[in-house]
Each structure stands twice: as structure tokens, then as C-alpha cells.
Motif scaffolding. Sequence first.
Motif, mmCIF file in Angstrom:
data_model
loop_
_atom_site.group_PDB
_atom_site.id
_atom_site.type_symbol
_atom_site.label_atom_id
_atom_site.label_comp_id
_atom_site.label_asym_id
_atom_site.label_seq_id
_atom_site.Cartn_x
_atom_site.Cartn_y
_atom_site.Cartn_z
ATOM 1 N N GLN A 276 60.620 11.080 -22.326
ATOM 2 C CA GLN A 276 61.930 11.383 -21.738
ATOM 3 C C GLN A 276 61.869 12.682 -20.940
ATOM 4 O OE1 GLN A 276 64.186 11.240 -25.444
ATOM 5 N NE2 GLN A 276 65.346 9.464 -24.713
ATOM 6 N N THR A 277 61.271 13.702 -21.538
ATOM 7 C CA THR A 277 61.147 14.991 -20.853
ATOM 8 C C THR A 277 60.240 14.881 -19.634
ATOM 9 O OG1 THR A 277 61.480 16.181 -22.932
ATOM 10 C CG2 THR A 277 60.467 17.401 -21.118
ATOM 11 N N LYS B 299 61.908 12.886 -16.774
ATOM 12 C CA LYS B 299 63.027 13.685 -16.253
ATOM 13 C C LYS B 299 62.486 14.791 -15.350
ATOM 14 C CE LYS B 299 67.252 15.367 -16.068
ATOM 15 N NZ LYS B 299 67.826 15.974 -17.290
ATOM 16 N N HIS C 272 66.478 9.392 -16.137
ATOM 17 C CA HIS C 272 67.073 9.551 -17.467
ATOM 18 C C HIS C 272 66.687 8.337 -18.305
ATOM 19 C CE1 HIS C 272 69.796 10.439 -20.710
ATOM 20 N NE2 HIS C 272 70.465 9.318 -20.510
ATOM 21 N N SER D 134 66.995 6.684 -21.684
ATOM 22 C CA SER D 134 67.859 6.782 -22.857
ATOM 23 C C SER D 134 67.107 6.432 -24.135
ATOM 24 C CB SER D 134 69.068 5.862 -22.713
ATOM 25 O OG SER D 134 68.663 4.499 -22.778
ATOM 26 N N THR E 94 63.859 14.218 -6.255
ATOM 27 C CA THR E 94 64.180 15.490 -6.910
ATOM 28 C C THR E 94 63.395 16.655 -6.300
ATOM 29 O OG1 THR E 94 62.484 15.260 -8.640
ATOM 30 C CG2 THR E 94 64.636 14.259 -9.052
ATOM 31 N N TYR F 15 70.185 5.761 -12.319
ATOM 32 C CA TYR F 15 69.160 6.083 -13.310
ATOM 33 C C TYR F 15 69.085 7.581 -13.613
ATOM 34 C CZ TYR F 15 67.734 1.314 -12.336
ATOM 35 O OH TYR F 15 67.726 -0.046 -12.184
ATOM 36 N N PHE F 16 69.969 8.377 -12.991
ATOM 37 C CA PHE F 16 69.970 9.817 -13.226
ATOM 38 C C PHE F 16 71.130 10.209 -14.124
ATOM 39 C CE2 PHE F 16 68.285 10.121 -8.599
ATOM 40 C CZ PHE F 16 66.988 9.881 -9.036
ATOM 41 N N ASP F 17 70.960 11.277 -14.898
ATOM 42 C CA ASP F 17 72.105 11.833 -15.598
ATOM 43 C C ASP F 17 72.943 12.617 -14.582
ATOM 44 O OD1 ASP F 17 70.745 14.233 -15.192
ATOM 45 O OD2 ASP F 17 70.160 14.467 -17.282
ATOM 46 N N THR G 268 71.416 15.709 -12.651
ATOM 47 C CA THR G 268 70.377 15.295 -11.703
ATOM 48 C C THR G 268 70.992 14.551 -10.533
ATOM 49 O OG1 THR G 268 68.823 15.088 -13.548
ATOM 50 C CG2 THR G 268 68.187 14.076 -11.462
ATOM 51 N N LYS G 269 71.999 13.723 -10.813
ATOM 52 C CA LYS G 269 72.677 12.986 -9.740
ATOM 53 C C LYS G 269 73.286 13.956 -8.735
ATOM 54 C CE LYS G 269 75.287 9.555 -11.034
ATOM 55 N NZ LYS G 269 76.447 8.757 -11.523
#
Length: 279
Positions: free
Chosen positions: A21-22, A25, A31, A33, A207, A227-229, A232-233
Motif C-alpha cells: 500500500q505504501t 501510493k 490507493h 484498500s 504524481t 483510484y486515488f485518495d 492525491t486526487k
Amino acid sequence: MNAPHIFQPFVVSDSELALFQTLFKQQIGLHLSDEKKALLASRLESRLMALGLSRFHDYYRFITGPGEAAAEELQQAIDLITTNETYFFREPAHFEFLSQSIVPATRADAPFSVWSAASASGEEAYSIAMVLHDTLGDAPWRVLGSDVSQRVLRSARRGMYPLSRCEHIPQPYLKRYCLRGVDEYTGQLLVERSLRERVSFVSMNLTRLPDTLGQFDVIFLRNVIIYFDLPTKIRVLESVLRYLRPGGYLITGHSESLHGVCVPLEAVASAIYRKPVNP
């Protein structure tokens, strides 16, 4: 008699999931989940098997390590984990708006430029090119397609697709811009060379955008920010909008919402936004 070998499926632990996850990201803004354990395992288990590894933790240590082999494997992991489902003229109302509302009102003092910012295997970029050639003809225009996945970009540059992926191409465009494969290429369709030459594809991480993209009249940013939190979005949208000319249009996916995102855009149609000329 030896007992038959029973395949043990790869299992992702909570701590291993947290590592990936990290990683994803940080690398691409994805992101991942807590519910994506099974997806992570199914997408990456082939790489563990190829490398003779039994744990996702070992695979993580390898792809985050030093050296060219690690960097290449990390790119493979990114290619596998990202979703690249697309087809020609997906969400057709956007292409109708492009041809009927945006292009006729464009200025004529510079080449008309469109960026397909999550182009996957190229269908969106070529769909845009068909519209631009049909509406602008020999007037100067360009289409840039970008994606984080090297694998799909190789397919995009080739411009060859299974016929099953081409059923939404309007018949006049199909006859004008596409070649049906024969012999060993039966069941395939090739985008016509002169059109392919007007479209370029580059590897790009949304990004971490470069400073040399130039300005665009239209940016398609569809089916990716979902797909971004939220942080980030916002960061990606702010970065992308730097390359949209004042008065230009940002087009997102119909399933994506800009709710809670404060960016200088005016909604003009479903999932279509305009950057003010004088913000």
C-alpha cells in the motif's frame, strides 16, 4: 509413493499488504484498500513464482532494492497492479462534445493539442485522433497519450487491436482509419499509419509530471482519479491543470466526482469542465 504436490496459493499478510500500500501510493499515487489482498496476490503471484520466491515480503524487498533488475521488476509490478480496461469511443458523449462543441470554437493560431493522460493501450488516444482528423483535416493538431504502464504503451504504439475491442468505432471512422488484418493477423485491426503518426505515447507518472509538457486545449483524465485518495486526487488535478490552457477543457470519467476538490474549473456538461479564461 510420494504424495502428490498440492499447490499452495500465495497469501498476503496484513503487514505485507501495508508494505505494498505504501509502495504503490509513493510510486504512482494508487490507493490500495484493505480489501485488495486477493487482487494483489492474483496480480503478482506469477512474478513470485518466476523469481522462485515464496513470500510477498521477499518480493517487496527485491523490488525496493538497488540495481537495474530491481527497477525493472518494480515496473513489472506496477504494470500488473494497474487496471487498464478500455475500448474505442468509451463514453461516446465526450467525443461528440469534442467534435461538435470544442473543436468548432477553437482558435486557429496554434496547433490543436489534446492529452490523453491515462491512455492505457491507446484506444482513447486514437479515438481522439479520429475525431480531430475528421473535424480539422490537414490543420495542425496533435495527440499525446501517456500512461504509467510500459506494457500497455508498447501495445499503444503498435496500434493493433482485437476486433472485439473495436465494435464501438463509428462505421465511417472504421472504414476510413482502420485496416482489417488478414492471414496471421485475422481477427485484428490496425489503426491506419497516417493517423498513428499523428499520435505519440510517453511513459508518465501523474504524481510526478515533467515540466516540459507544453499546453493543451483538452485533457482527457478519465477513469484514473477514482483510484486515488482525496489528497492525491487534489494534487494530481492541480498538477494536470498547469498544462491546460485558459479556456481549455478537462474531461473526466462519468463515474468520477470532483466533489470536495477545490480547483479552478467550471462544469459545462457531464464530467466535462472548462478552465476559466480569467480565473
